[in-house]
Design a protein around this motif. Structure first.
Motif, mmCIF file in Angstrom:
data_model
loop_
_atom_site.group_PDB
_atom_site.id
_atom_site.type_symbol
_atom_site.label_atom_id
_atom_site.label_comp_id
_atom_site.label_asym_id
_atom_site.label_seq_id
_atom_site.Cartn_x
_atom_site.Cartn_y
_atom_site.Cartn_z
ATOM 1 N N VAL A 1 18.669 -7.619 -3.806
ATOM 2 C CA VAL A 1 20.090 -7.276 -3.976
ATOM 3 C C VAL A 1 20.357 -5.857 -3.478
ATOM 4 O O VAL A 1 21.325 -5.599 -2.761
ATOM 5 N N ILE A 2 19.493 -4.913 -3.868
ATOM 6 C CA ILE A 2 19.682 -3.515 -3.468
ATOM 7 C C ILE A 2 19.631 -3.387 -1.947
ATOM 8 O O ILE A 2 20.456 -2.692 -1.339
ATOM 9 N N ARG A 3 18.669 -4.063 -1.312
ATOM 10 C CA ARG A 3 18.589 -4.007 0.159
ATOM 11 C C ARG A 3 19.840 -4.613 0.788
ATOM 12 O O ARG A 3 20.345 -4.103 1.801
ATOM 13 N N ARG A 4 20.323 -5.684 0.203
ATOM 14 C CA ARG A 4 21.527 -6.314 0.753
ATOM 15 C C ARG A 4 22.724 -5.378 0.656
ATOM 16 O O ARG A 4 23.548 -5.301 1.570
ATOM 17 N N TYR A 5 22.802 -4.639 -0.423
ATOM 18 C CA TYR A 5 23.929 -3.717 -0.606
ATOM 19 C C TYR A 5 23.791 -2.479 0.268
ATOM 20 O O TYR A 5 24.793 -1.941 0.744
ATOM 21 N N THR A 6 22.570 -2.012 0.507
ATOM 22 C CA THR A 6 22.414 -0.872 1.413
ATOM 23 C C THR A 6 22.774 -1.281 2.840
ATOM 24 O O THR A 6 23.265 -0.462 3.626
ATOM 25 N N ALA A 7 22.528 -2.548 3.172
ATOM 26 C CA ALA A 7 22.901 -3.026 4.503
ATOM 27 C C ALA A 7 24.418 -3.046 4.700
ATOM 28 O O ALA A 7 24.906 -3.001 5.835
ATOM 29 N N LEU A 8 25.155 -3.081 3.597
ATOM 30 C CA LEU A 8 26.625 -3.044 3.678
ATOM 31 C C LEU A 8 27.145 -1.626 3.922
ATOM 32 O O LEU A 8 28.333 -1.448 4.200
ATOM 33 N N GLY A 9 26.272 -0.625 3.780
ATOM 34 C CA GLY A 9 26.692 0.752 3.993
ATOM 35 C C GLY A 9 26.599 1.624 2.764
ATOM 36 O O GLY A 9 27.053 2.772 2.782
ATOM 37 N N LEU A 10 26.003 1.109 1.697
ATOM 38 C CA LEU A 10 25.837 1.894 0.476
ATOM 39 C C LEU A 10 24.452 2.517 0.449
ATOM 40 O O LEU A 10 23.467 1.868 0.803
ATOM 41 N N GLN A 11 24.392 3.755 0.014
ATOM 42 C CA GLN A 11 23.106 4.422 -0.142
ATOM 43 C C GLN A 11 22.611 4.219 -1.574
ATOM 44 O O GLN A 11 23.345 4.478 -2.533
ATOM 45 N N SER A 12 21.373 3.768 -1.711
ATOM 46 C CA SER A 12 20.803 3.547 -3.039
ATOM 47 C C SER A 12 19.541 4.379 -3.175
ATOM 48 O O SER A 12 18.658 4.331 -2.321
ATOM 49 N N THR A 13 19.455 5.158 -4.250
ATOM 50 C CA THR A 13 18.254 5.927 -4.573
ATOM 51 C C THR A 13 17.720 5.402 -5.895
ATOM 52 O O THR A 13 18.445 5.393 -6.903
ATOM 53 N N ILE A 14 16.479 4.941 -5.884
ATOM 54 C CA ILE A 14 15.878 4.379 -7.091
ATOM 55 C C ILE A 14 14.593 5.136 -7.408
ATOM 56 O O ILE A 14 13.913 5.633 -6.509
ATOM 57 N N THR A 15 14.275 5.252 -8.691
ATOM 58 C CA THR A 15 13.024 5.870 -9.105
ATOM 59 C C THR A 15 12.203 4.844 -9.875
ATOM 60 O O THR A 15 12.752 3.991 -10.588
ATOM 61 N N LEU A 16 10.877 4.919 -9.733
ATOM 62 C CA LEU A 16 9.991 3.998 -10.437
ATOM 63 C C LEU A 16 8.571 4.546 -10.406
ATOM 64 O O LEU A 16 8.242 5.430 -9.605
ATOM 65 N N ILE A 17 7.735 4.010 -11.273
ATOM 66 C CA ILE A 17 6.301 4.317 -11.224
ATOM 67 C C ILE A 17 5.589 3.118 -10.610
ATOM 68 O O ILE A 17 6.099 1.984 -10.637
ATOM 69 N N ASP A 18 4.426 3.356 -10.040
ATOM 70 C CA ASP A 18 3.755 2.301 -9.276
ATOM 71 C C ASP A 18 3.404 1.084 -10.118
ATOM 72 O O ASP A 18 3.315 -0.038 -9.607
#
Length: 597
Positions: free
Chosen positions: A543-560
């Motif tokens: 979903v996040i990749r699909r929304y960034t492809a629309l022109g939105l910038q997404s910054t996410i944080t996570l641990i491995d």
């Protein structure tokens, strides 16, 4: 519209973060086995969002880590590069030591380094904080947020862990609904002006009602009828005029006549009536006291039983039991009657107290009037009339003050009726607006709720409903709920992982619905995959990749450890997407290359 770069004047202590226009990953690797079971690792993935907020000119807070540990950060100067709507950039310079002095520079190329730029190289330097916020607001030009400031809804696009507790109410918002509900309604496509007016009208109404209550308390149960007060004032003023004429003429025959008539017709008659009433009350009280003393049952069943035994009566036990039952019955009746008598005695004594008090007052007044009538000293009569004039004028002044209060109270009541009617009209308009936007499939709100459901359904294969309703007070209630197969709201959204998912879905849905507007086009979500199972993590990443492809910038944080597993060590992210890589092998793996604080 998007953060482009975040850096400082100390590259060794804080490495520059160069954001890409689409997906940005802040990944923390837990390499030491002893740290894998810890809840927090203090590497700095959450801190990055706080630094972005600092660059967007968050207010100074003593609890904020830069100011809380000033000894460590006092020499730091941070620079936030932001991409604007027209494709140009602005860099915001803000130091920790002088956090209220801001500098700005516009430029055409991205990923610049102005950490050594002298003062003359900046377009604006040492701009006062409030003026700097206004200037940044004009540079960002997020017109779709107007009339609100750019920072008002920033929390929806810079979500910290604390902001995942509620989909709508951010921690930076004030507790009063009037502070944030109109803004939220605005970005959802409702008529926020109606809602703001309704809250303002409600505040005015409460203020007027409070003032009316205060005036009623000041009146202390006195007359609240202006017409009656005006009538009393008329009589008092007429009496003042009459007495003034007597004083001016130094002739008290008319006053003697008035006092004589008043003494006979009013005072003596009232005294006689009260004496008669007091006599009657005293007699009744005497009878009640006598009744209370006499109501005793003198028959003793034990003595009677002994008498029957000596007389040889064989049914003495049965007779004793019958007498005991009769005594119990009579005692119940007597207790009830005694209660009535005690209550009646209390009422009589209260009335006697009032009558005695009034008789004392009337007796004193009668003595004064007789003394006045029998007096031959004109100066004494003049003195007494003068005293009465003073009392009358004081009464008039008190009535005038009371009338002023009553007039204010009447005006407040009129204002309250008007405000209540206007508030009702506003509530009706709000209800009509909400109903219209809910029913219109092309409304902004309908688009947002469809995007919202689509995101949630793609991630967890369960429908979600975003709804806005008007409650009984005319206020908007915002709801985000998961639905079961029958379309009924479930309690699954109460868990933290699903609550976080609803927050992320809401943020992305709002951003997508406003893609055609001058509106923020970025989202920062901290700990995005925490508590989700592997399949849902993959779905959310899609979903996040699909929304960034629309022109939105997404910054996410996570641990491995939160990464979804891939076969054959296939990487989850492209190396270009990982803008910050943190690890727990020493200070070099932290966001700030220093000992933790």
């Amino acid at each position: 519209m998007k953060p482009s770069k975040l850096y400082s004047n100390k590259h060794d202590a804080f490495a520059p973060v160069e954001f890409v226009p689409e997906l940005n990953v802040v990944l923390a690797e837990i390499r030491l086995p002893e740290n894998r079971d810890r809840d927090t690792h203090n590497l700095g993935k959450t801190t990055l969002g706080r630094l972005l907020d600092f660059g967007f000119l968050a207010g100074r807070d003593a609890k904020f880590f830069l100011f809380k540990h000033l000894d460590r950060f006092e020499d730091f100067v941070f620079f936030l590069e932001i991409e604007l709507l027209d494709g140009t950039y602005v860099t915001v310079r803000r130091s920790v030591a002088e956090a209220s002095k801001i500098a700005f520079k516009k430029h055409a190329a991205r990923h610049q380094d102005f950490s050594t730029l002298p003062e003359r190289g900046w377009d604006h330097f040492d701009v006062p904080f409030d003026r700097a916020r206004e200037l940044l607001d004009s540079l960002l030009d997020w017109r779709a947020l107007k009339p609100w400031h750019y920072r008002k809804g920033l929390g929806y696009f810079l979500r910290s862990q604390e902001d995942f507790r509620d989909v709508f109410h951010l921690r930076r918002f004030a507790n009063t609904h009037a502070d944030w509900k109109p803004f939220l309604a605005h970005i959802l496509g409702f008529d926020a002006e109606l809602i703001s007016q309704h809250y303002a009208k409600e505040d005015k109404l409460k203020d007027k009602e409070q003032k009316a209550t205060t005036i009623r308390q000041e009146l202390g149960g006195e007359i609240e009828d202006a017409g009656k007060i005006d009538g009393l004032l008329l009589l008092k003023r007429q009496e003042v005029e009459k007495k003034q004429k007597l004083l001016d003429a130094f002739d008290f025959r008319a006053q003697d006549k008035v006092d004589t008539k008043q003494l006979v017709d009013q005072v003596d008659e009232r005294i006689a009536a009260l004496n008669q009433r007091r006599y009657s009350l005293t007699q009744n009280r005497k009878k009640i006291i006598a009744s209370l003393e006499e109501e005793q049952i003198l028959f003793n069943p034990e003595d009677a039983s002994e008498l029957f035994r000596e007389a040889g009566v064989y049914f003495a036990g049965q007779i004793k039991r019958d007498f005991q039952q009769l005594i119990s019955f009579n005692k119940a009746i007597t207790d009830e009657r005694r209660g009535y008598l005690v209550e009646e005695r209390a009422e009589i004594e209260a009335e006697l107290k009032v009558a005695n008090s009034e008789l004392n007052t009337l007796g004193k007044r009668r003595s004064e009037m007789l003394a006045f009538l029998s007096s031959t000293d004109s100066f004494a009569k003049y003195k007494r009339l003068s005293g009465e004039m003073v009392t009358l004028r004081a009464d008039i002044e008190g009535l005038e003050r009371q009338r002023e209060f009553v007039h204010r109270l009447q005006q407040l009541r009129s204002d309250i009726r008007t405000l209540a009617e206007e508030k009702t009209h506003l509530q009706a308009a709000i209800e009509a607006d909400v109903e219209t936007k809910n029913a219109d499939r092309e409304s902004l709100f309908s688009k947002i709720r469809l995007f919202f459901n689509e995101i949630v359904e793609d991630v967890i294969d369960q429908k979600a409903l975003l709804s806005v309703v008007v409650n009984q007070y005319g206020h908007l209630d915002f709801r985000a709920e998961l639905l079961d197969d029958a379309g009924i709201a479930t309690s699954a959204d109460r868990g933290f992982s699903y609550k976080k998912l609803l927050c992320i879905a809401f943020d992305l849905a709002v951003l997508r619905a406003h893609l055609a507007d001058a509106f923020p086009r970025f989202a920062f979500h901290d700990g995005v995959f925490e508590s989700l199972d592997d399949r849902k993590k993959e779905n959310l990443l899609d979903v996040i990749r699909r929304y960034t492809a629309l022109g939105l910038q997404s910054t996410i944080t996570l641990i491995d450890s939160d990464l979804p597993p891939r076969p054959d060590d296939e990487p989850v992210f492209d190396p270009s997407e990982i803008v910050v890589l943190l690890h727990d092998e020493g200070d070099s793996g932290r966001l700030f290359k220093m000992k933790p604080w």
